[in-house]
Design a protein around this motif. Structure first.
Motif, PDB file in Angstrom:
ATOM      1  N   THR A   1      43.280  36.595  53.600  1.00 49.87           N
ATOM      2  CA  THR A   1      42.683  37.122  52.047  1.00 49.87           C
ATOM      3  C   THR A   1      44.133  36.384  51.327  1.00 49.87           C
ATOM      4  O   THR A   1      43.775  36.340  50.175  1.00 49.87           O
ATOM      5  CB  THR A   1      42.291  38.319  51.859  1.00 49.87           C
ATOM      6  OG1 THR A   1      40.912  38.320  52.526  1.00 49.87           O
ATOM      7  CG2 THR A   1      41.417  38.635  50.608  1.00 49.87           C
ATOM      8  N   SER A   2      44.638  37.728  51.142  1.00 54.17           N
ATOM      9  CA  SER A   2      45.792  37.730  50.321  1.00 54.17           C
ATOM     10  C   SER A   2      46.680  36.200  50.287  1.00 54.17           C
ATOM     11  O   SER A   2      47.411  35.321  49.945  1.00 54.17           O
ATOM     12  CB  SER A   2      47.557  38.776  50.088  1.00 54.17           C
ATOM     13  OG  SER A   2      47.675  38.059  52.259  1.00 54.17           O
ATOM     14  N   LYS A   3      46.576  35.260  51.450  1.00 52.68           N
ATOM     15  CA  LYS A   3      46.971  33.955  51.835  1.00 52.68           C
ATOM     16  C   LYS A   3      46.485  32.964  51.195  1.00 52.68           C
ATOM     17  O   LYS A   3      47.051  31.932  50.435  1.00 52.68           O
ATOM     18  CB  LYS A   3      47.450  34.055  53.250  1.00 52.68           C
ATOM     19  CG  LYS A   3      48.114  32.082  53.523  1.00 52.68           C
ATOM     20  CD  LYS A   3      48.374  32.523  55.048  1.00 52.68           C
ATOM     21  CE  LYS A   3      48.927  31.341  56.081  1.00 52.68           C
ATOM     22  NZ  LYS A   3      48.680  30.000  55.729  1.00 52.68           N
TER      23      LYS A   3
ATOM     24  N   TYR B   1      55.007  36.200  55.143  1.00 50.78           N
ATOM     25  CA  TYR B   1      54.623  38.072  54.485  1.00 50.78           C
ATOM     26  C   TYR B   1      55.840  38.836  55.174  1.00 50.78           C
ATOM     27  O   TYR B   1      56.391  38.632  55.538  1.00 50.78           O
ATOM     28  CB  TYR B   1      53.247  37.983  56.085  1.00 50.78           C
ATOM     29  CG  TYR B   1      52.806  39.321  56.225  1.00 50.78           C
ATOM     30  CD1 TYR B   1      52.347  39.530  54.300  1.00 50.78           C
ATOM     31  CD2 TYR B   1      52.826  39.910  56.687  1.00 50.78           C
ATOM     32  CE1 TYR B   1      51.795  41.387  54.506  1.00 50.78           C
ATOM     33  CE2 TYR B   1      52.368  41.358  57.075  1.00 50.78           C
ATOM     34  CZ  TYR B   1      51.137  41.709  55.573  1.00 50.78           C
ATOM     35  OH  TYR B   1      51.113  43.139  55.317  1.00 50.78           O
TER      36      TYR B   1
ATOM     37  N   LEU C   1      52.301  40.911  45.617  1.00 51.35           N
ATOM     38  CA  LEU C   1      51.233  41.768  46.276  1.00 51.35           C
ATOM     39  C   LEU C   1      49.533  40.305  45.260  1.00 51.35           C
ATOM     40  O   LEU C   1      49.659  40.528  44.522  1.00 51.35           O
ATOM     41  CB  LEU C   1      50.969  42.762  45.949  1.00 51.35           C
ATOM     42  CG  LEU C   1      51.214  44.225  45.860  1.00 51.35           C
ATOM     43  CD1 LEU C   1      50.969  45.122  45.208  1.00 51.35           C
ATOM     44  CD2 LEU C   1      51.222  44.385  47.762  1.00 51.35           C
ATOM     45  N   GLY C   2      48.511  40.295  46.142  1.00 52.37           N
ATOM     46  CA  GLY C   2      47.693  40.000  45.815  1.00 52.37           C
ATOM     47  C   GLY C   2      46.464  40.999  44.600  1.00 52.37           C
ATOM     48  O   GLY C   2      46.094  40.224  43.884  1.00 52.37           O
ATOM     49  N   TRP C   3      47.102  42.249  44.479  1.00 49.69           N
ATOM     50  CA  TRP C   3      46.548  42.835  43.148  1.00 49.69           C
ATOM     51  C   TRP C   3      46.760  41.854  42.045  1.00 49.69           C
ATOM     52  O   TRP C   3      46.444  41.984  40.953  1.00 49.69           O
ATOM     53  CB  TRP C   3      46.845  44.149  43.579  1.00 49.69           C
ATOM     54  CG  TRP C   3      46.327  45.193  43.151  1.00 49.69           C
ATOM     55  CD1 TRP C   3      44.541  45.479  42.765  1.00 49.69           C
ATOM     56  CD2 TRP C   3      46.396  45.456  41.453  1.00 49.69           C
ATOM     57  NE1 TRP C   3      44.009  46.340  42.249  1.00 49.69           N
ATOM     58  CE2 TRP C   3      45.423  46.424  40.514  1.00 49.69           C
ATOM     59  CE3 TRP C   3      47.597  44.947  40.724  1.00 49.69           C
ATOM     60  CZ2 TRP C   3      45.086  47.070  39.074  1.00 49.69           C
ATOM     61  CZ3 TRP C   3      47.261  45.482  39.633  1.00 49.69           C
ATOM     62  CH2 TRP C   3      46.458  46.660  38.637  1.00 49.69           C
TER      63      TRP C   3
ATOM     64  N   ASP D   1      42.997  41.361  55.029  1.00 54.10           N
ATOM     65  CA  ASP D   1      44.574  41.544  54.282  1.00 54.10           C
ATOM     66  C   ASP D   1      44.957  39.964  54.618  1.00 54.10           C
ATOM     67  O   ASP D   1      45.896  39.845  53.481  1.00 54.10           O
ATOM     68  CB  ASP D   1      45.056  42.654  54.858  1.00 54.10           C
ATOM     69  CG  ASP D   1      45.371  43.443  53.441  1.00 54.10           C
ATOM     70  OD1 ASP D   1      45.292  43.699  52.840  1.00 54.10           O
ATOM     71  OD2 ASP D   1      46.743  42.881  53.383  1.00 54.10           O
TER      72      ASP D   1
ATOM     73  N   TYR E   1      47.537  42.555  50.261  1.00 57.05           N
ATOM     74  CA  TYR E   1      46.824  42.559  48.709  1.00 57.05           C
ATOM     75  C   TYR E   1      46.902  44.253  48.289  1.00 57.05           C
ATOM     76  O   TYR E   1      47.569  44.134  47.088  1.00 57.05           O
ATOM     77  CB  TYR E   1      45.040  42.553  49.056  1.00 57.05           C
ATOM     78  CG  TYR E   1      44.403  42.617  48.027  1.00 57.05           C
ATOM     79  CD1 TYR E   1      43.976  41.491  47.178  1.00 57.05           C
ATOM     80  CD2 TYR E   1      44.126  44.054  46.909  1.00 57.05           C
ATOM     81  CE1 TYR E   1      43.541  41.734  45.781  1.00 57.05           C
ATOM     82  CE2 TYR E   1      43.351  44.181  45.989  1.00 57.05           C
ATOM     83  CZ  TYR E   1      42.753  42.668  45.363  1.00 57.05           C
ATOM     84  OH  TYR E   1      42.080  42.616  44.371  1.00 57.05           O
TER      85      TYR E   1
ATOM     86  N   SER F   1      53.494  36.243  50.308  1.00 59.06           N
ATOM     87  CA  SER F   1      52.483  37.358  50.739  1.00 59.06           C
ATOM     88  C   SER F   1      53.538  39.040  50.903  1.00 59.06           C
ATOM     89  O   SER F   1      53.760  39.032  51.943  1.00 59.06           O
ATOM     90  CB  SER F   1      51.363  37.354  51.498  1.00 59.06           C
ATOM     91  OG  SER F   1      50.087  38.165  52.053  1.00 59.06           O
TER      92      SER F   1
ATOM     93  N   GLU G   1      46.125  38.270  41.217  1.00 56.82           N
ATOM     94  CA  GLU G   1      44.785  38.105  40.781  1.00 56.82           C
ATOM     95  C   GLU G   1      44.489  37.999  39.676  1.00 56.82           C
ATOM     96  O   GLU G   1      43.986  37.402  38.333  1.00 56.82           O
ATOM     97  CB  GLU G   1      43.568  39.076  41.315  1.00 56.82           C
ATOM     98  CG  GLU G   1      43.493  38.862  42.902  1.00 56.82           C
ATOM     99  CD  GLU G   1      41.891  40.108  42.776  1.00 56.82           C
ATOM    100  OE1 GLU G   1      41.328  39.345  43.564  1.00 56.82           O
ATOM    101  OE2 GLU G   1      42.017  40.398  42.492  1.00 56.82           O
TER     102      GLU G   1
END
Length: 292
Positions: free
Chosen positions: A112-114, A128, A67-69, A109, A93, A90, A72
């Motif tokens: 951005t996550s990629k 993904y 998850l992008g969250w 989504d 996010y 991915s 980060e």
């Protein structure tokens, strides 16, 4: 332990890197706005998985859909997954189901996550997986357009209300381990067990925790014999019996989430040990091996 003579069969270990409070079953009880204040346990649990895979003398590579969250907040974890020889992919996010997003929201989504993951590891992200396997024809097209090599969101089991579906190329035999949608884009479905006309969920997650280990292994042998590849999924929180309890959740959701957490890590280790004669590949390596 002596050298292993590998068979021509492959196992794809995949892990959806999300934390205990981000799962779909608890979405009605844990608001997104509260995520930053929840106890973050995904780092420790993912390290346990990484160490487990390192315990084997033969190479055991896996794919981690992150998850992008999470990425980060734990870029160090993403870099460690990559540095240990596993694939970073991915998972979107914020664990939003694809069919609940607008086309523009999903496109953003995916992109951005990629990019977030690629900036962390300095390496292309090729794969993904949709949260809760919430794929659709429209979503699959957007995944392809976002520049991914493959998607791994199709789960053919129809008994779960959240799983999506998509139109895939027809094949000579049912349940192939890989669908080539075009020369540059592919689908890796989660493996399920087909006996006659009956399809039984066998790919991992809660189903893996429920099944006795020996029974699970019999099914895996059947899948490998038929298709030559078994794709397995799991989450880091599934090896964490000490995680906080969401007591206000429905009993059925609690059962799905908490059943047999205590023995899941040992069961996973035994599963890998029992299959060490097969190749454990990343999803990207599997796609490239089939293309070449």
């Amino acid at each position: 332990m002596g050298p292993v003579s590998f068979t021509g069969k492959n196992i794809l270990l995949t892990f959806d890197v999300e934390d205990w409070f981000q799962v779909e079953n608890f979405k009605s009880y844990i608001d997104y706005s509260s995520w930053p204040s929840q106890e973050l346990r995904v780092g420790r649990n993912t390290h346990e998985l990484l160490n487990l895979l390192d315990d084997f003398q033969t190479p055991v590579q896996a794919t981690f859909f992150i998850l992008g969250w999470v990425a980060e907040r734990r870029p160090d974890l993403v870099r460690e997954i990559h540095s240990r020889g596993h694939e970073v992919a991915s998972h979107g996010y914020a664990h939003q189901l694809c069919y609940e997003l607008t086309e523009d929201e999903l496109r953003q989504d995916l992109i951005t996550s990629k990019k977030l993951l690629e900036d962390i590891v300095g390496h292309a992200v090729s794969g993904y997986r949709a949260p809760s396997f919430s794929i659709s024809d429209e979503a699959l097209s957007l995944v392809r357009d976002a520049g991914y090599l493959y998607d791994s969101s199709y789960n053919s089991y129809e008994g779960h209300g959240r799983y999506g579906s998509c139109t895939l190329p027809k094949t000579r035999s049912p349940d192939p381990p890989l669908y080539s949608i075009s020369s540059s884009f592919h689908e890796i479905p989660v493996s399920n067990l087909r006996i006659g006309r009956k399809l039984i969920p066998w790919g991992g997650g809660g189903y893996f925790r429920l099944l006795p280990g020996l029974v699970h292994q019999v099914g895996v042998k059947h899948i490998l014999r038929k298709s030559g590849c078994y794709t397995f999924y799991m989450h880091p929180w599934e090896i964490d019996p000490e995680q906080p309890r969401v007591k206000e959740a429905k009993a059925s959701y609690q059962f799905r989430h908490y059943v047999n957490l205590k023995g899941a890590k040992a069961k996973l280790k035994n599963f890998v040990r029992c299959n060490r004669k097969h190749r454990f590949l990343t999803c990207s390596d599997f796609v490239l091996s089939q293309k070449g």
